[in-house]
Design a protein around this motif. Structure first.
Motif, mmCIF file in Angstrom:
data_model
loop_
_atom_site.group_PDB
_atom_site.id
_atom_site.type_symbol
_atom_site.label_atom_id
_atom_site.label_comp_id
_atom_site.label_asym_id
_atom_site.label_seq_id
_atom_site.Cartn_x
_atom_site.Cartn_y
_atom_site.Cartn_z
ATOM 1 N N VAL A 46 -1.497 -5.532 -13.912
ATOM 2 C CA VAL A 46 -1.625 -4.920 -12.593
ATOM 3 C C VAL A 46 -0.639 -5.617 -11.645
ATOM 4 O O VAL A 46 -0.430 -6.830 -11.726
ATOM 5 C CB VAL A 46 -3.077 -5.033 -12.081
ATOM 6 N N ASN A 47 -0.041 -4.830 -10.770
ATOM 7 C CA ASN A 47 0.936 -5.317 -9.797
ATOM 8 C C ASN A 47 0.313 -6.440 -8.951
ATOM 9 O O ASN A 47 -0.701 -6.222 -8.292
ATOM 10 C CB ASN A 47 1.357 -4.130 -8.916
ATOM 11 N N PRO A 48 0.917 -7.643 -8.940
ATOM 12 C CA PRO A 48 0.354 -8.751 -8.170
ATOM 13 C C PRO A 48 0.242 -8.451 -6.673
ATOM 14 O O PRO A 48 -0.695 -8.918 -6.016
ATOM 15 C CB PRO A 48 1.329 -9.907 -8.411
ATOM 16 N N ALA A 49 1.157 -7.675 -6.114
ATOM 17 C CA ALA A 49 1.071 -7.315 -4.689
ATOM 18 C C ALA A 49 -0.131 -6.405 -4.434
ATOM 19 O O ALA A 49 -0.777 -6.501 -3.391
ATOM 20 C CB ALA A 49 2.368 -6.653 -4.216
ATOM 21 N N ALA A 50 -0.454 -5.531 -5.380
ATOM 22 C CA ALA A 50 -1.642 -4.676 -5.250
ATOM 23 C C ALA A 50 -2.906 -5.528 -5.327
ATOM 24 O O ALA A 50 -3.843 -5.330 -4.550
ATOM 25 C CB ALA A 50 -1.657 -3.605 -6.343
ATOM 26 N N VAL A 51 -2.929 -6.488 -6.240
ATOM 27 C CA VAL A 51 -4.073 -7.400 -6.365
ATOM 28 C C VAL A 51 -4.255 -8.169 -5.054
ATOM 29 O O VAL A 51 -5.368 -8.266 -4.523
ATOM 30 C CB VAL A 51 -3.882 -8.373 -7.557
ATOM 31 N N GLN A 52 -3.156 -8.688 -4.501
ATOM 32 C CA GLN A 52 -3.222 -9.459 -3.256
ATOM 33 C C GLN A 52 -3.681 -8.587 -2.087
ATOM 34 O O GLN A 52 -4.534 -8.993 -1.292
ATOM 35 C CB GLN A 52 -1.859 -10.079 -2.944
ATOM 36 N N ALA A 53 -3.127 -7.382 -1.989
ATOM 37 C CA ALA A 53 -3.488 -6.485 -0.883
ATOM 38 C C ALA A 53 -4.975 -6.137 -0.928
ATOM 39 O O ALA A 53 -5.637 -6.096 0.114
ATOM 40 C CB ALA A 53 -2.646 -5.206 -0.941
ATOM 41 N N LYS A 101 0.491 12.267 -2.750
ATOM 42 C CA LYS A 101 1.849 11.770 -2.547
ATOM 43 C C LYS A 101 1.755 10.425 -1.843
ATOM 44 O O LYS A 101 1.429 10.352 -0.664
ATOM 45 C CB LYS A 101 2.674 12.738 -1.691
ATOM 46 N N LEU A 102 1.990 9.364 -2.591
ATOM 47 C CA LEU A 102 1.908 8.011 -2.065
ATOM 48 C C LEU A 102 3.149 7.235 -2.462
ATOM 49 O O LEU A 102 3.681 7.423 -3.564
ATOM 50 C CB LEU A 102 0.680 7.283 -2.632
ATOM 51 N N GLU A 103 3.567 6.358 -1.599
ATOM 52 C CA GLU A 103 4.681 5.463 -1.896
ATOM 53 C C GLU A 103 4.315 4.619 -3.120
ATOM 54 O O GLU A 103 3.162 4.218 -3.286
ATOM 55 C CB GLU A 103 4.916 4.561 -0.682
ATOM 56 N N ASP A 104 5.285 4.344 -3.975
ATOM 57 C CA ASP A 104 5.038 3.524 -5.159
ATOM 58 C C ASP A 104 5.178 2.049 -4.774
ATOM 59 O O ASP A 104 6.226 1.629 -4.288
ATOM 60 C CB ASP A 104 6.046 3.887 -6.250
ATOM 61 N N PRO A 105 4.130 1.241 -4.995
ATOM 62 C CA PRO A 105 4.213 -0.174 -4.626
ATOM 63 C C PRO A 105 5.002 -1.036 -5.619
ATOM 64 O O PRO A 105 5.233 -2.213 -5.357
ATOM 65 C CB PRO A 105 2.743 -0.612 -4.588
ATOM 66 N N ASP A 111 3.916 -6.766 2.425
ATOM 67 C CA ASP A 111 4.026 -6.038 3.696
ATOM 68 C C ASP A 111 4.218 -4.540 3.478
ATOM 69 O O ASP A 111 3.767 -3.730 4.288
ATOM 70 C CB ASP A 111 5.169 -6.597 4.552
ATOM 71 N N ALA A 112 4.849 -4.152 2.384
ATOM 72 C CA ALA A 112 5.033 -2.737 2.063
ATOM 73 C C ALA A 112 3.799 -2.157 1.367
ATOM 74 O O ALA A 112 3.544 -0.953 1.457
ATOM 75 C CB ALA A 112 6.261 -2.556 1.172
ATOM 76 N N VAL A 113 3.036 -3.001 0.697
ATOM 77 C CA VAL A 113 1.874 -2.529 -0.064
ATOM 78 C C VAL A 113 0.657 -2.315 0.838
ATOM 79 O O VAL A 113 -0.147 -1.416 0.590
ATOM 80 C CB VAL A 113 1.560 -3.494 -1.231
ATOM 81 N N PRO A 115 0.254 -0.870 3.848
ATOM 82 C CA PRO A 115 0.061 0.505 4.333
ATOM 83 C C PRO A 115 -0.324 1.486 3.224
ATOM 84 O O PRO A 115 -1.065 2.437 3.473
ATOM 85 C CB PRO A 115 1.415 0.877 4.944
ATOM 86 N N ILE A 116 0.157 1.264 2.017
ATOM 87 C CA ILE A 116 -0.221 2.119 0.878
ATOM 88 C C ILE A 116 -1.706 1.931 0.603
ATOM 89 O O ILE A 116 -2.452 2.908 0.433
ATOM 90 C CB ILE A 116 0.623 1.781 -0.375
ATOM 91 N N ARG A 117 -2.158 0.684 0.583
ATOM 92 C CA ARG A 117 -3.576 0.369 0.385
ATOM 93 C C ARG A 117 -4.436 1.071 1.431
ATOM 94 O O ARG A 117 -5.455 1.671 1.110
ATOM 95 C CB ARG A 117 -3.768 -1.154 0.484
ATOM 96 N N ASP A 118 -3.998 1.011 2.690
ATOM 97 C CA ASP A 118 -4.786 1.597 3.776
ATOM 98 C C ASP A 118 -4.818 3.121 3.702
ATOM 99 O O ASP A 118 -5.845 3.740 3.975
ATOM 100 C CB ASP A 118 -4.243 1.123 5.127
ATOM 101 N N GLU A 119 -3.691 3.720 3.300
ATOM 102 C CA GLU A 119 -3.669 5.177 3.140
ATOM 103 C C GLU A 119 -4.587 5.606 2.001
ATOM 104 O O GLU A 119 -5.300 6.606 2.095
ATOM 105 C CB GLU A 119 -2.242 5.673 2.885
ATOM 106 N N ILE A 120 -4.586 4.829 0.923
ATOM 107 C CA ILE A 120 -5.476 5.128 -0.202
ATOM 108 C C ILE A 120 -6.926 5.056 0.261
ATOM 109 O O ILE A 120 -7.741 5.917 -0.087
ATOM 110 C CB ILE A 120 -5.206 4.182 -1.390
ATOM 111 N N LYS A 121 -7.277 4.050 1.058
ATOM 112 C CA LYS A 121 -8.653 3.931 1.554
ATOM 113 C C LYS A 121 -9.043 5.188 2.332
ATOM 114 O O LYS A 121 -10.138 5.727 2.133
ATOM 115 C CB LYS A 121 -8.807 2.710 2.457
ATOM 116 N N ASN A 122 -8.169 5.655 3.218
ATOM 117 C CA ASN A 122 -8.468 6.862 4.003
ATOM 118 C C ASN A 122 -8.719 8.061 3.089
ATOM 119 O O ASN A 122 -9.642 8.842 3.318
ATOM 120 C CB ASN A 122 -7.341 7.173 4.981
ATOM 121 N N ARG A 123 -7.908 8.200 2.061
ATOM 122 C CA ARG A 123 -8.073 9.324 1.130
ATOM 123 C C ARG A 123 -9.365 9.194 0.322
ATOM 124 O O ARG A 123 -10.037 10.189 0.054
ATOM 125 C CB ARG A 123 -6.862 9.423 0.205
ATOM 126 N N ILE A 124 -9.714 7.970 -0.047
ATOM 127 C CA ILE A 124 -10.951 7.730 -0.798
ATOM 128 C C ILE A 124 -12.159 8.075 0.068
ATOM 129 O O ILE A 124 -13.121 8.681 -0.408
ATOM 130 C CB ILE A 124 -11.022 6.265 -1.297
#
Length: 137
Positions: A46-53, A101-105, A111-113, A115-124
Motif C-alpha cells: 500500500v502507498n506509504p503516503a496513503a497510509v500516512q494520510a 474520477k480521482l487523482e492518482d496518489p 500534501d497531494a494525497v 485532498p484525495i483522501r478528503d474527496e474520497i471521504k465525501n464520496r463515501i
C-alpha cells in the motif's frame, strides 16, 4: 436492501485510492457494510503516503495488502466503484457501478494525497447515505 450491502473498490494498483476508500467505509459504516478492494495490476504494498494520510485522521490501513481483482469479488458485491482502472472490471447485470474520477496518489507526497483522501471521504459519506438510509419515525 434487506441484507448487508457489499461494496468493492477497484483501482489499478489497489495501493492508494481503493485502499483509502475501503478504510473510510470500514471506519464510517462499521460492520453494517461488507467492504472489499482489489486492483487490476496490484502493487506489492500500500502507498506509504496513503497510509500516512489515513493515519492523520485516525484510520489505520497498515494491515491491508493489494489484491488482484477476481471475478468472484465482483459477483459477490452489490456496488462496484472503479477509480481509473478502465475496462479491467467485469460487468454483471444487476450490479451498481460507479466510476469515481480521482487523482492518482501514486508517487505523490502527503500534501497531494490529503485532498484525495478528503474527496474520497465525501464520496463515501454520500454512498453510505444511499446504502444505509436513516429510518425516520
Amino acid at each position: 436492501m434487506s441484507h448487508k450491502p457489499s461494496v468493492l473498490f477497484v483501482c489499478v494498483h489497489n495501493a492508494g485510492r481503493s485502499q483509502m476508500a475501503a478504510g473510510w467505509l470500514r471506519h464510517l459504516a462499521g460492520d453494517r457494510v461488507e467492504v472489499r478492494s482489489a486492483g487490476s495490476a496490484p502493487a506489492d504494498t500500500v502507498n506509504p503516503a496513503a497510509v500516512q494520510a489515513m493515519a492523520e485522521v485516525g484510520i489505520d490501513i497498515t494491515d491491508q495488502r493489494p489484491k488482484l481483482l477476481e471475478v468472484d469479488a465482483v459477483e459477490a458485491s452489490d456496488v462496484v466503484i472503479t477509480m481509473g482502472c478502465g475496462d479491467a472490471c467485469p460487468i454483471f447485470p444487476g450490479k451498481r457501478y460507479e466510476d469515481w474520477k480521482l487523482e492518482d496518489p501514486a508517487g505523490q507526497g502527503i500534501d497531494a494525497v490529503r485532498p484525495i483522501r478528503d474527496e474520497i471521504k465525501n464520496r463515501i459519506e454520500k454512498l453510505l447515505a444511499d446504502l444505509l438510509p436513516v429510518s425516520r419515525p
